[in-house]
Design a protein around this motif. Sequence first.
Motif, PDB file in Angstrom:
ATOM      1  N   TYR A 148      68.506 -16.382 -76.936  1.00 23.62           N
ATOM      2  CA  TYR A 148      69.081 -15.641 -78.060  1.00 23.62           C
ATOM      3  C   TYR A 148      69.623 -16.591 -79.118  1.00 23.62           C
ATOM      4  CZ  TYR A 148      68.769 -11.175 -75.595  1.00 23.62           C
ATOM      5  OH  TYR A 148      68.310 -10.043 -74.969  1.00 23.62           O
ATOM      6  N   ALA A 153      68.953 -14.784 -86.831  1.00 19.57           N
ATOM      7  CA  ALA A 153      70.308 -14.406 -87.250  1.00 19.57           C
ATOM      8  C   ALA A 153      71.384 -14.984 -86.341  1.00 19.57           C
ATOM      9  CB  ALA A 153      70.402 -12.884 -87.291  1.00 19.57           C
ATOM     10  N   HIS A 156      74.811 -16.139 -87.697  1.00 20.98           N
ATOM     11  CA  HIS A 156      75.782 -15.135 -88.137  1.00 20.98           C
ATOM     12  C   HIS A 156      76.294 -14.267 -86.986  1.00 20.98           C
ATOM     13  CE1 HIS A 156      74.636 -16.258 -92.193  1.00 20.98           C
ATOM     14  NE2 HIS A 156      73.342 -16.075 -91.841  1.00 20.98           N
ATOM     15  N   ILE A 157      75.615 -14.319 -85.830  1.00 20.93           N
ATOM     16  CA  ILE A 157      75.988 -13.433 -84.705  1.00 20.93           C
ATOM     17  C   ILE A 157      76.934 -14.129 -83.722  1.00 20.93           C
ATOM     18  CG2 ILE A 157      75.089 -12.201 -82.697  1.00 20.93           C
ATOM     19  CD1 ILE A 157      72.575 -11.578 -84.330  1.00 20.93           C
ATOM     20  N   GLU A 177      82.462  -8.930 -85.862  1.00 15.91           N
ATOM     21  CA  GLU A 177      81.855  -8.180 -86.961  1.00 15.91           C
ATOM     22  C   GLU A 177      80.344  -8.025 -86.774  1.00 15.91           C
ATOM     23  OE1 GLU A 177      82.355 -12.518 -88.316  1.00 15.91           O
ATOM     24  OE2 GLU A 177      83.487 -10.984 -87.202  1.00 15.91           O
ATOM     25  N   ALA A 178      79.742  -8.771 -85.812  1.00 11.81           N
ATOM     26  CA  ALA A 178      78.289  -8.686 -85.603  1.00 11.81           C
ATOM     27  C   ALA A 178      77.933  -7.725 -84.488  1.00 11.81           C
ATOM     28  CB  ALA A 178      77.735 -10.088 -85.289  1.00 11.81           C
ATOM     29  N   LYS A 179      78.922  -6.998 -83.954  1.00  4.68           N
ATOM     30  CA  LYS A 179      78.658  -6.123 -82.811  1.00  4.68           C
ATOM     31  C   LYS A 179      77.585  -5.076 -83.129  1.00  4.68           C
ATOM     32  CE  LYS A 179      80.917  -2.914 -79.618  1.00  4.68           C
ATOM     33  NZ  LYS A 179      79.966  -1.846 -79.889  1.00  4.68           N
ATOM     34  N   ALA A 180      77.587  -4.558 -84.335  1.00  3.49           N
ATOM     35  CA  ALA A 180      76.628  -3.510 -84.686  1.00  3.49           C
ATOM     36  C   ALA A 180      75.214  -4.042 -84.724  1.00  3.49           C
ATOM     37  CB  ALA A 180      76.993  -2.889 -86.044  1.00  3.49           C
ATOM     38  N   ARG A 181      75.048  -5.334 -84.971  1.00  2.00           N
ATOM     39  CA  ARG A 181      73.710  -5.914 -85.058  1.00  2.00           C
ATOM     40  C   ARG A 181      73.210  -6.469 -83.738  1.00  2.00           C
ATOM     41  NH1 ARG A 181      74.400 -10.289 -89.453  1.00  2.00           N
ATOM     42  NH2 ARG A 181      76.595 -10.195 -88.775  1.00  2.00           N
ATOM     43  N   PHE A 182      74.052  -6.418 -82.674  1.00  7.40           N
ATOM     44  CA  PHE A 182      73.669  -7.011 -81.383  1.00  7.40           C
ATOM     45  C   PHE A 182      73.908  -5.998 -80.276  1.00  7.40           C
ATOM     46  CE2 PHE A 182      74.015  -9.735 -77.639  1.00  7.40           C
ATOM     47  CZ  PHE A 182      73.019 -10.669 -77.867  1.00  7.40           C
ATOM     48  N   LYS A 183      72.829  -5.476 -79.707  1.00  4.95           N
ATOM     49  CA  LYS A 183      72.936  -4.417 -78.705  1.00  4.95           C
ATOM     50  C   LYS A 183      73.251  -5.014 -77.332  1.00  4.95           C
ATOM     51  CE  LYS A 183      69.797  -1.214 -81.021  1.00  4.95           C
ATOM     52  NZ  LYS A 183      68.565  -0.384 -80.875  1.00  4.95           N
TER      53      LYS A 183
END
Length: 797
Positions: A148, A153, A156-157, A177-183
């Motif tokens: 990963y 990205a 930024h994650i 702040e990156a929780k929404a972009r990382f499942k």
Amino acid sequence: MGHERAQALEPQADLEAVRHALIETRQARQALAVAGPPPWNIIPDVRSLLEHARVPGSVAEAAELASLPPLLEAAARLGAYGRSVSAEAPDLARALTGLPTLGPLADLLRRSLDPDGGVRDEASAALKRLRQKGRELRAQVIKRLESYFQGAAAEHIFQERYVTVRHGRYVLPIRSEAKARFKGIVHDRSQSGVTLFVEPEGVVEANNDRVQVARQEEAEILRVLAALTDAVREQLPELERLVEDLGRLDCIFARAELADRMEATEPVVSDEHAARAFGARNPLLLAQQWEAPERPVVPMDIEVGEPTPLLVITGPNAGGKTVALKTLGLLCLIAQSGLHVPAREGTRLPLLRAIFAIIGDDQSVAENLSTFSAFVKQLKEVLEQVDDRSLVLLDELGAGTDPDEGAALAQAALEALAERGALCVASTHLEPLKGFASSHPKARNASVEFDAERLAPTFRLVYDRPGQSYALQIGARLGLPSELIARAEGHRSTQRRQLEALLQRLEERDREEAAREAQLERREVESATRLARAESQLEAVRKQAAELAARSKSEAQRMLSEVRRTVNAEWDKLKKESRTREGLEQSRKRLVETARGLERAAEPEPPGTRPATAGDRVEVPHLGLKGDVLDVDGGTATVQAGAVTIKVPAQALRVVGRSGTTPHPALSPEGRGMKREGASASNPLPHRGRGPQFEVSGEAARRGLSKFERAGSRSIPPEIHLIGRTTDEARDLLEKYLDDAFLAGLAQVRIIHGKGTGALRRAVEELLVSHPLVTSHRAGEGHEGGAGATVAMLGQS
């Protein structure tokens, strides 16, 4: 384990048990002297494990089980130690070699567990397979998680780029702040809330597989520990016996080490109704001396028993009366506990059922007890329980009340104790009790000696004589004003002063007699030492004589063989060759020459160019010796050949020069301030050597036979002290000493160099290795100085 046993040690009342315990202590001391202390190393206390394993179905911790192999290894080590001391300590050797080692159990535990308590992969095949699978799954999960970090990205994650564990799951640290972009599943967050620890959806199944394998591994470990606990449970009786025996043996060797440190001896404990302790020292005072060596412990002789079972001790305060009481009581207690006692050989002690001691002041305001009433209460309890196997110790008997009534009560109590058959030792200052002890058939007086010149006690017990209290002298020594002492002296009666003067003269006479006895004892010890040395020298003489006789016999056999060979050779020639007159004459000449050679070996050889005199270097051809002439008396010469001094006919000597040897400075008249025994005007040199002196004359001289005489020996000491010398000084002194010791016939010497930095010892070692007169050397034994000394064997190498 042994420590607890020592703290719980109690006197035994069974005679056979007491004797057995004393023998165990003696054998342990002998084992320590021969092989040193047993190899205990570190033996863990496994009693909690054994208690745990005793419960059916219980499972012990891995760390507890890992403590068993060191215990079983200790049993094997101690068994080997027991075999090494079997000759000196047979009973202890049997106990040591009989310790259960439980080899199969020890192998199983070592194969299954690490020393720190971890379970090994080899504990079971299933555990090894599960751990291998777990390692593979873990590597796969970590590899997928690290992938990963390579995403577009990722910058930024992820807060940081590393894999970690939360709640047993492998996770990645991402920015909040990156929780929404990382499942994935959030398992934890940092305290600041900036970082979330997330398990990505793509590795959830792999993590589940890994966790499942980990749980299976834990179950397998629990099964292994249960099996190991069952194996321990099966051997529980043997393990408990091992722990019990180790504690008992540890306590026995502790008793032996204490006895060695106290320089104790084994007492004779018997049913005899008497106690006789010679040179007894109080064990508690000895322990104080170990901490403060400047406080010496004075030994005393303590005797009480039939026909006088009552001993009344009088004398000055702080003179040792109470110490005598306590010393006797302690010696009886420790002897019945299996310990050797700090006293001289020959100490005999009774087997006691009880010891009663009324020592000290038990007065109590709370209990409404005065000094006297407390004493009476204790005396009542003693009289109710005492019997003929009791020892009673009474300190300051009759004190605390009117002296006349107190003395009467004390006398009645002593008579009652004698009637009950008890042994009793009492201290007192009361005059009536001194008279009682002098006149009663079952009582005996003793006193602690006081040096009136030094105004100090000597702590020596003197028997059959009452002692003075010396209250005024002790008061003056402790600082009371002289005017007060003079006034008190004036209040005393003339008769009392005369009596004390008489007792003082008796004490002075006893001290002088004691000094004479001590001097006689020292002389006896010196005489015994000299006798032992003389016997040793005599044995050396006999050995040297046997060697000389063997050499003479060997030489005679060689000569006889030579004659036989010559005769046989000539006979063969005569048989083979023509028997002409010329041939027969040549054979005759060869046989005559052989005969003359024998005569030259057997008869004294012609003298040299001049007669031998004292100081000449000569040969003794018929004995095959060379030596120095010490004296010529008429037709007999005294010759020293190495360590042997011989007397031979002067005409049998061949002068080869003048002797270059001189007496050792310590043996010369100038060095010793006196003329050496054996020296004379005609023989200024004393006999040298520790060997025998021979007298050979007449037919014996021609045949090579000898007659023995005792010869004076040169006083070369058997040891040399080099401590404090530099290495160069030590080498010079040691080389000169080795030469002198060899000439004096010493078979071995001891070089005392101390331990220090080791430089002096190394210098001694280097010299001994290369010295031609040293055949071998070794480090000193314990009684010879240990590493601080070296013993060298002398001879021509």
